[in-house]
Motif scaffolding. Structure first.
Motif, PDB file in Angstrom:
ATOM      1  N   ALA A 114       2.325  17.176  -2.259  1.00 21.54           N
ATOM      2  CA  ALA A 114       1.743  16.113  -3.073  1.00 21.54           C
ATOM      3  C   ALA A 114       2.689  15.671  -4.184  1.00 21.54           C
ATOM      4  O   ALA A 114       2.679  14.532  -4.596  1.00 21.54           O
ATOM      5  N   LEU A 115       3.540  16.605  -4.649  1.00 26.30           N
ATOM      6  CA  LEU A 115       4.452  16.275  -5.750  1.00 26.30           C
ATOM      7  C   LEU A 115       5.699  15.531  -5.286  1.00 26.30           C
ATOM      8  O   LEU A 115       6.391  14.915  -6.097  1.00 26.30           O
ATOM      9  N   ALA A 116       5.988  15.594  -3.977  1.00 30.44           N
ATOM     10  CA  ALA A 116       7.286  15.131  -3.482  1.00 30.44           C
ATOM     11  C   ALA A 116       7.612  13.710  -3.920  1.00 30.44           C
ATOM     12  O   ALA A 116       8.739  13.411  -4.285  1.00 30.44           O
ATOM     13  N   LEU A 117       6.630  12.822  -3.883  1.00 33.06           N
ATOM     14  CA  LEU A 117       6.900  11.423  -4.187  1.00 33.06           C
ATOM     15  C   LEU A 117       6.791  11.131  -5.680  1.00 33.06           C
ATOM     16  O   LEU A 117       6.787   9.971  -6.087  1.00 33.06           O
ATOM     17  N   ARG A 118       6.709  12.179  -6.483  1.00 32.63           N
ATOM     18  CA  ARG A 118       6.562  12.051  -7.930  1.00 32.63           C
ATOM     19  C   ARG A 118       5.405  11.137  -8.301  1.00 32.63           C
ATOM     20  O   ARG A 118       5.591  10.120  -8.988  1.00 32.63           O
ATOM     21  N   PRO A 119       4.228  11.471  -7.845  1.00 31.94           N
ATOM     22  CA  PRO A 119       3.077  10.624  -8.169  1.00 31.94           C
ATOM     23  C   PRO A 119       2.691  10.799  -9.626  1.00 31.94           C
ATOM     24  O   PRO A 119       3.131  11.752 -10.275  1.00 31.94           O
ATOM     25  N   GLU A 120       1.917   9.860 -10.115  1.00 31.73           N
ATOM     26  CA  GLU A 120       1.429  10.008 -11.482  1.00 31.73           C
ATOM     27  C   GLU A 120       0.017  10.552 -11.504  1.00 31.73           C
ATOM     28  O   GLU A 120      -0.420  11.127 -12.480  1.00 31.73           O
ATOM     29  N   ILE A 121      -0.691  10.328 -10.379  1.00 29.52           N
ATOM     30  CA  ILE A 121      -2.058  10.816 -10.288  1.00 29.52           C
ATOM     31  C   ILE A 121      -2.143  11.768  -9.104  1.00 29.52           C
ATOM     32  O   ILE A 121      -1.617  11.477  -8.030  1.00 29.52           O
ATOM     33  N   ILE A 122      -2.797  12.897  -9.306  1.00 28.97           N
ATOM     34  CA  ILE A 122      -3.090  13.766  -8.167  1.00 28.97           C
ATOM     35  C   ILE A 122      -4.592  13.985  -8.125  1.00 28.97           C
ATOM     36  O   ILE A 122      -5.216  14.368  -9.117  1.00 28.97           O
ATOM     37  N   VAL A 123      -5.156  13.678  -6.956  1.00 26.47           N
ATOM     38  CA  VAL A 123      -6.573  13.941  -6.741  1.00 26.47           C
ATOM     39  C   VAL A 123      -6.663  15.341  -6.141  1.00 26.47           C
ATOM     40  O   VAL A 123      -6.078  15.612  -5.097  1.00 26.47           O
ATOM     41  N   CYS A 124      -7.341  16.233  -6.830  1.00 27.68           N
ATOM     42  CA  CYS A 124      -7.494  17.599  -6.324  1.00 27.68           C
ATOM     43  C   CYS A 124      -8.914  17.747  -5.801  1.00 27.68           C
ATOM     44  O   CYS A 124      -9.865  17.721  -6.580  1.00 27.68           O
ATOM     45  N   LEU A 136       0.835  -1.191   0.000  1.00 23.40           N
ATOM     46  CA  LEU A 136       0.000   0.000   0.000  1.00 23.40           C
ATOM     47  C   LEU A 136       0.876   1.250   0.000  1.00 23.40           C
ATOM     48  O   LEU A 136       0.629   2.208  -0.725  1.00 23.40           O
ATOM     49  N   ARG A 137       1.935   1.192   0.812  1.00 24.47           N
ATOM     50  CA  ARG A 137       2.815   2.348   0.873  1.00 24.47           C
ATOM     51  C   ARG A 137       3.438   2.635  -0.480  1.00 24.47           C
ATOM     52  O   ARG A 137       3.579   3.782  -0.891  1.00 24.47           O
ATOM     53  N   ARG A 138       3.793   1.589  -1.196  1.00 20.19           N
ATOM     54  CA  ARG A 138       4.385   1.798  -2.507  1.00 20.19           C
ATOM     55  C   ARG A 138       3.349   2.361  -3.481  1.00 20.19           C
ATOM     56  O   ARG A 138       3.643   3.243  -4.263  1.00 20.19           O
ATOM     57  N   LEU A 139       2.114   1.844  -3.378  1.00 23.03           N
ATOM     58  CA  LEU A 139       1.062   2.358  -4.259  1.00 23.03           C
ATOM     59  C   LEU A 139       0.757   3.825  -3.966  1.00 23.03           C
ATOM     60  O   LEU A 139       0.448   4.596  -4.856  1.00 23.03           O
ATOM     61  N   ARG A 140       0.846   4.192  -2.696  1.00 25.09           N
ATOM     62  CA  ARG A 140       0.541   5.577  -2.331  1.00 25.09           C
ATOM     63  C   ARG A 140       1.473   6.570  -3.020  1.00 25.09           C
ATOM     64  O   ARG A 140       1.125   7.718  -3.227  1.00 25.09           O
ATOM     65  N   ARG A 141       2.676   6.089  -3.336  1.00 22.83           N
ATOM     66  CA  ARG A 141       3.606   6.983  -4.016  1.00 22.83           C
ATOM     67  C   ARG A 141       3.080   7.406  -5.375  1.00 22.83           C
ATOM     68  O   ARG A 141       3.458   8.450  -5.900  1.00 22.83           O
ATOM     69  N   ASN A 142       2.208   6.582  -5.941  1.00 21.56           N
ATOM     70  CA  ASN A 142       1.701   6.883  -7.276  1.00 21.56           C
ATOM     71  C   ASN A 142       0.526   7.844  -7.274  1.00 21.56           C
ATOM     72  O   ASN A 142       0.158   8.384  -8.302  1.00 21.56           O
ATOM     73  N   MET A 143      -0.118   7.991  -6.117  1.00 24.31           N
ATOM     74  CA  MET A 143      -1.338   8.803  -6.113  1.00 24.31           C
ATOM     75  C   MET A 143      -1.335   9.680  -4.870  1.00 24.31           C
ATOM     76  O   MET A 143      -1.231   9.195  -3.756  1.00 24.31           O
ATOM     77  N   GLN A 144      -1.418  10.965  -5.070  1.00 26.80           N
ATOM     78  CA  GLN A 144      -1.450  11.901  -3.951  1.00 26.80           C
ATOM     79  C   GLN A 144      -2.628  12.855  -4.097  1.00 26.80           C
ATOM     80  O   GLN A 144      -3.283  12.892  -5.132  1.00 26.80           O
ATOM     81  N   MET A 145      -2.882  13.620  -3.041  1.00 29.35           N
ATOM     82  CA  MET A 145      -4.070  14.479  -3.063  1.00 29.35           C
ATOM     83  C   MET A 145      -3.710  15.897  -2.644  1.00 29.35           C
ATOM     84  O   MET A 145      -2.872  16.118  -1.778  1.00 29.35           O
ATOM     85  N   VAL A 146      -4.382  16.855  -3.259  1.00 26.79           N
ATOM     86  CA  VAL A 146      -4.321  18.251  -2.812  1.00 26.79           C
ATOM     87  C   VAL A 146      -5.672  18.548  -2.190  1.00 26.79           C
ATOM     88  O   VAL A 146      -6.709  18.307  -2.803  1.00 26.79           O
ATOM     89  N   MET A 147      -5.643  19.030  -0.974  1.00 25.29           N
ATOM     90  CA  MET A 147      -6.900  19.168  -0.237  1.00 25.29           C
ATOM     91  C   MET A 147      -7.488  20.564  -0.377  1.00 25.29           C
ATOM     92  O   MET A 147      -6.838  21.499  -0.822  1.00 25.29           O
ATOM     93  N   GLN A 148      -8.738  20.667   0.060  1.00 29.05           N
ATOM     94  CA  GLN A 148      -9.472  21.910  -0.152  1.00 29.05           C
ATOM     95  C   GLN A 148      -8.960  23.064   0.709  1.00 29.05           C
ATOM     96  O   GLN A 148      -8.706  24.151   0.213  1.00 29.05           O
ATOM     97  N   ASP A 149      -8.836  22.798   2.001  1.00 30.17           N
ATOM     98  CA  ASP A 149      -8.644  23.912   2.924  1.00 30.17           C
ATOM     99  C   ASP A 149      -7.161  24.108   3.235  1.00 30.17           C
ATOM    100  O   ASP A 149      -6.566  23.324   3.963  1.00 30.17           O
ATOM    101  N   PRO A 150      -6.565  25.149   2.670  1.00 30.27           N
ATOM    102  CA  PRO A 150      -5.135  25.335   2.897  1.00 30.27           C
ATOM    103  C   PRO A 150      -4.818  25.710   4.344  1.00 30.27           C
ATOM    104  O   PRO A 150      -3.668  25.748   4.735  1.00 30.27           O
ATOM    105  N   TYR A 151      -5.857  25.995   5.129  1.00 27.13           N
ATOM    106  CA  TYR A 151      -5.598  26.372   6.521  1.00 27.13           C
ATOM    107  C   TYR A 151      -5.559  25.178   7.458  1.00 27.13           C
ATOM    108  O   TYR A 151      -4.923  25.232   8.491  1.00 27.13           O
TER     109      TYR A 151
END
Lengths: 342, 345, 318
Positions: free
Chosen positions: A181-191, A99-114
């Motif tokens: 979110a970019l740090a792990l060089r993901p291929e997918i980003i969920v915004c 799972l940890r390895r898969l997580r590297r491929n997909m990261q998320m940017v969340m709504q609330d920057p605060y």
């Protein structure tokens, strides 16, 4: 996957496949001995595919399940049923190191920057944390430099890595979230609503940054938002959600020019356009009432209680999201047709 | 410190009867531990019976603070009105005793807020809350107040009003709660309704319903409406005139059609170019560079100059005065005419 | 995927992406060449805080009294002569003598050891129990929370004095040291509940924050999330509760001593003296006021210290 060279990354191939994803939250009563008295059907059978390099927009009103969908894809919630395949590997059944390895491929940017940045960590620690969790990605010596590169990539001053989140404005914090979110060089980003908490003049900066990063890094986005204008701007394909289901999915043009589902049409017509002349040209479809509770969705078509086309069949038969005669993209309506007036 | 208070508002010569509501050269500052934030720096606008004025701005532009000053609900400290007048039917509210302001608040000028859930008291039924001002202020009996509350809930189109009188705020959806708040605001028949981001927390389909309702109410009841918002789309649909605020000033003030057709201030222009449009495909978003100003250190000259593509030396040195461009529109920009004529820049 | 570095190395990135300039709030210019930690920043902040130094001075002073009381008081606190009962100040006894004819000041100085031990150790044990229980209950929720919360309720329902009488009776004939630690243990075992509840609720608040979800999405395990993300954000209220608890533990020790189940003469503690002074308050108030003032100042010092530390660990207050 074998240990040999990575498979060729072909733009346009399916990178993520979601099949009949379901999440029901139990409604329970009692403190010690919980008793389930109902189910909130937050996500109720969602299927779609994401292709490499594209942006899939997901729109819908509050309570339609779009944020739960994001949390399911990120494995923050455990789905009730369904299958998610990320580059051919089963995402939902992966555990531990897999799972940890898969997580590297997909990261998320969340709504609330605060709230999405730990107020007690410096920006350097926040962006560097991915490397601490995945030490194999960057050796310890190079981490600091990597963090500074990331700050630079998202348009922040690399010297600011010792500052705390509260020293930045909302837009800058969102950039920090993007860098993490970019740090792990993901291929997918969920915004998940990445700009809705930002001021109008800052939104465009962040949208442009996301588009630039996509071009340069070949990212695929799942872009969740309630703002249909923003989604149109950034998306290649769009899925419209209502009460836990995708009611219509197609290319940006199919959805915005030739929508066949009444809900999509109503949603589009209600968006206020920043042009006073346009208000005479456009007719707003006025939906009556509110979205029904996802704990007790209507039988058959979920939208029928607010739909002006509803007939007997809508209450008894679940319309499937299949290509309709009116236009060849999936639309979950028995009476799918393109709206003639704009 | 009020020497520029005598500056006339050239764009809007006062009609014989005077405006219904007029804000003249208002200055408000917040005194905090970190320093003095100049939140409102000479805001002037007016409102006549039956019209809709939209006040557009981003967070920190001072759009809500102006409204709170009109309502007299600013918290002092930290907020201090440094200068200016707020004329309601010719009376300067700022010099009136609190008792008189209380009479005007609610009965003459009412306000609704963005967050209906926190603006309603969770432990009282909505019927009780709508009827409260009728009983306390209009001296109605409980029975009459009840009856009037049902009428008001009908007016704001809450279905089965009589049945829902005893329901509590949490039993209503977001859109319905906003209607309850509008009904409360209308209880005493105000002549001015100030709506502070009334639809920001709502979904688009519900948002359209509420904006329709407000437009209909304004027409049917002959109210004047001040619509405070950050959403250029919402404004375009309902407003007659728009005042665009930046750093506590009104930078552009125009008829809604004129403003959208050809903005005459670089900030307005930048805003319009930076929002994606539903009805336009594949447009490039040109963002406004930089950040909104720190109100404790507003840039010299024109406060927008660090972010402005038209910036010249004069913008750094001199505060631009309102430039009149005809049809009653003004722009606080040294190059207003150039910006206005620059259609594709 | 070396395209990443290429991108990062591209010149003039910042200009191209429309760098947003300086942060909206003018931050202190950081020293860019040294990685900084929250603790390091907190220390830099504390060093400039006079409240921190004053409270630290008081705490160190009391601690010194506890370690080496002979340095502070000239007289032997056990040298009591009834003929000096309530006599005025003389010969090193700057506050005079108490009912038993002992040096009031010397007794207060010598009492610091027992009182400080009781207060500090009880608070420490309380803190550890409260953090562990509160963290587990708040973080894992579900049945863990249900069980632990019921345990908290039960312990909270035990009357302190009754339980103390029962528990301390067993050691009533033991030596001084055993009794001292028995009192500490009893106070801690009965007193951790409030702090645990505070920790639990702030852990629940912190757990729901987006940054915890963000860490989880990065693949962080429970340990890292609890240690790096939740603990620092849940600690502040616990520190406040614990510093206040420290004072009340010292006071509770006095009550136990008064009831004859806590510390006993020949042990000297502020609690014992305050109780003794209370009985004879009408004849002379000084034997009550002196240990009470020591107690109040000590508690105040700990509370101020806790406050200063809590603020220093909150970057928003810098």
């Amino acid at each position: 996957m074998t240990a040999t060279a990575e498979p060729a990354k072909v733009r346009g191939e399916t990178i993520l496949a979601v099949d009949q994803l379901v999440k029901h939250f139990p409604i329970s009563q009692g403190v010690l001995f919980k008793k389930t008295i109902g189910q909130v059907k937050a996500v109720d059978g969602v299927s779609f595919e994401l292709r490499r390099g594209e942006t899939l927009g997901v729109v819908g009103e509050s309570g339609c399940g779009k944020s739960t969908l994001a949390r399911l894809l990120m494995r923050l919630e455990t789905p009730t049923a369904g299958r998610v395949t990320l580059e051919g590997r089963d995402l939902l059944r992966a555990t531990g190191a897999d799972l940890r390895r898969l997580r590297r491929n997909m990261q998320m940017v969340m709504q609330d920057p605060y709230t999405s940045l730990n107020p007690r960590m410096t920006v350097g620690d926040i962006i560097g944390e991915p490397f601490e969790i995945h030490p194999e990605v960057a050796p310890k010596r190079s981490r600091r430099q990597r963090v500074q590169e990331l700050l630079d990539v998202v348009g922040l001053n690399p010297e600011h890595l010792n500052r705390y989140p509260h020293q930045f404005s909302g837009g800058q914090r969102q950039r920090i979230g993007i860098a993490r979110a970019l740090a792990l060089r993901p291929e997918i980003i969920v915004c998940d609503e990445p700009v809705s908490a930002l001021d109008v003049s800052i939104q465009a900066q962040v949208i442009n940054l996301l588009e630039q990063l996509q071009d340069e890094l070949g990212l695929s986005y799942i872009f969740i938002a309630h703002d249909l204008s923003v989604v149109r701007h950034i998306s290649d394909r769009v899925a419209v959600m209502y009460l836990g289901r995708i009611v219509e999915i197609g290319t940006e043009e199919q959805i915005y020019q030739r929508a066949t589902h009444p809900y999509t049409q109503a949603l589009l017509s209600a968006v206020p356009v920043p042009d006073p002349e346009a208000r005479d040209r456009r007719t707003i479809i006025r939906l009556t009432g509110d979205v029904p509770s996802p704990a007790e969705p209507p039988s058959g078509c979920h939208f029928r209680t607010r739909c002006w086309k509803a007939e007997e069949v809508c209450a008894t038969q679940d319309p499937l999201a299949v290509p309709r005669a009116a236009d060849p993209h999936p639309s979950a309506c028995h009476f799918a047709e393109v709206r003639t007036e704009v | 410190m009020t020497q520029n208070a005598v500056r006339p508002t050239p764009a809007s010569p006062t009609p014989p009867g005077g405006h219904l509501l007029e804000v003249r050269d208002l200055h408000v500052e917040f005194r905090t531990r970190e320093g003095v934030a100049r939140v409102i720096n000479g805001v002037t606008y007016h409102l006549d019976a039956g019209e809709t004025l939209a006040v557009l701005g981003e967070s920190g532009s001072g759009k809500s603070v102006t409204a709170q000053a009109i309502m007299g609900i600013l918290d002092t400290p930290p907020a201090y009105v440094r200068a200016g007048q707020i004329l309601y039917q010719g009376r300067d509210l700022l010099t009136r005793p609190e008792e008189e302001r209380r009479q005007i608040r609610g009965a003459e000028i009412a306000m609704i807020f963005q967050d209906a859930l926190s603006a309603l008291n969770p432990v009282f039924s909505v019927g009780w809350q709508i009827g409260e001002s009728l009983r306390e202020r209009a001296g109605m009996s409980r029975a009459d107040a009840r009856k009037r509350s049902v009428e008001l809930m009908d007016l704001v189109r809450i279905p089965a009003a009589a049945k829902r009188l005893g329901d509590y705020p949490h039993q209503f959806s977001g859109g319905m709660r906003q209607r309850v708040m509008i009904a409360m605001a209308l209880a005493l028949d105000p002549k001015v309704l100030i709506a502070d981001e009334p639809t920001t927390a709502l979904d688009v389909t519900v948002q359209a319903q509420i904006m329709d309702l407000l437009a209909d109410l304004r027409r049917d009841l002959g109210m004047a409406l001040v619509l405070i918002t950050h959403d250029l789309g919402v404004v375009a649909g309902v407003a007659d005139r728009i005042a665009v605020m930046y750093a506590g000033r009104i930078v552009e003030h125009a008829d809604v059609h004129a403003l959208y057709r050809a903005p005459a201030h670089p900030y307005t222009k930048g805003l319009l170019e930076s929002i994606p449009r539903l009805d336009v495909r594949g447009q490039a978003l040109s963002s406004i560079r930089g950040l909104p100003p720190n109100l404790m250190a507003i840039p010299s000259g024109c406060p927008f100059h660090p972010r402005c593509p038209y910036v010249q030396q004069v913008c750094v040195d001199e505060v631009p005065h309102d430039l009149v461009l005809g049809d009653g529109r003004t722009s606080a920009c040294h190059f207003a005419q150039e910006v206005h004529d620059d259609r594709d820049g | 995927m070396s395209d990443f570095e290429t991108v990062a190395a591209t010149e003039n990135q910042a200009a191209r992406r429309g760098v947003s300039g300086e942060p909206g709030t003018p931050g202190r210019a950081g020293r860019p060449d040294r990685a900084r930690s929250l603790a390091g920043d907190a220390w830099r902040d504390l060093r400039r805080n006079p409240v921190f130094w004053i409270s630290l001075l008081l705490v160190v002073l009391v601690a010194a009294m506890a370690v080496a009381p002979g340095l502070f008081a000239a007289n032997d606190p056990r040298d009591c002569v009834l003929s000096r009962q309530h006599a005025g100040p003389s010969g090193g006894a700057i506050f005079g003598y108490d009912f038993q004819g002992c040096d009031t000041f010397a007794r207060a100085v010598y009492g610091a050891r027992a009182s400080l031990l009781v207060g500090a150790l009880s608070a420490l044990i309380t803190g550890v129990i409260a953090l562990v229980v509160g963290m587990l209950a708040g973080y894992f929720g579900g049945w863990v929370d249900a069980v632990l919360s019921r345990v908290i309720d039960i312990v909270l329902g035990i009357p302190l004095l009754l339980a103390a009488i029962v528990l301390l009776k067993r050691v009533s004939t033991s030596g001084d040291t055993v009794r001292l630690f028995a009192v500490i243990l009893v106070l801690a075992l009965l007193g951790w509940t409030t702090a645990a509840r505070v920790v639990r609720s702030s852990v629940i608040t912190a757990r729901e924050q987006d940054y915890v979800a963000a860490a989880r999405m990065l693949g962080a395990g429970n340990g890292r999330i609890m240690w790096r993300h939740i603990l620092p954000n849940a600690l502040a209220p616990a520190i406040v509760v614990l510093t206040i608890a420290l004072g009340s533990f010292i006071a509770a020790e006095a009550t136990l001593s008064f009831l004859g189940i806590g510390l006993k003469a020949p042990t000297i503690s502020w609690g014992i003296d305050i109780d003794a002074g209370r009985v004879h308050m009408r004849e002379s108030a000084t034997p009550l006021i002196v240990p009470s003032t020591f107690l109040a100042l000590t508690v105040l010092a700990f509370i101020m210290l806790g406050d200063a530390i809590r603020d220093a660990f909150d970057p928003k207050l810098r």
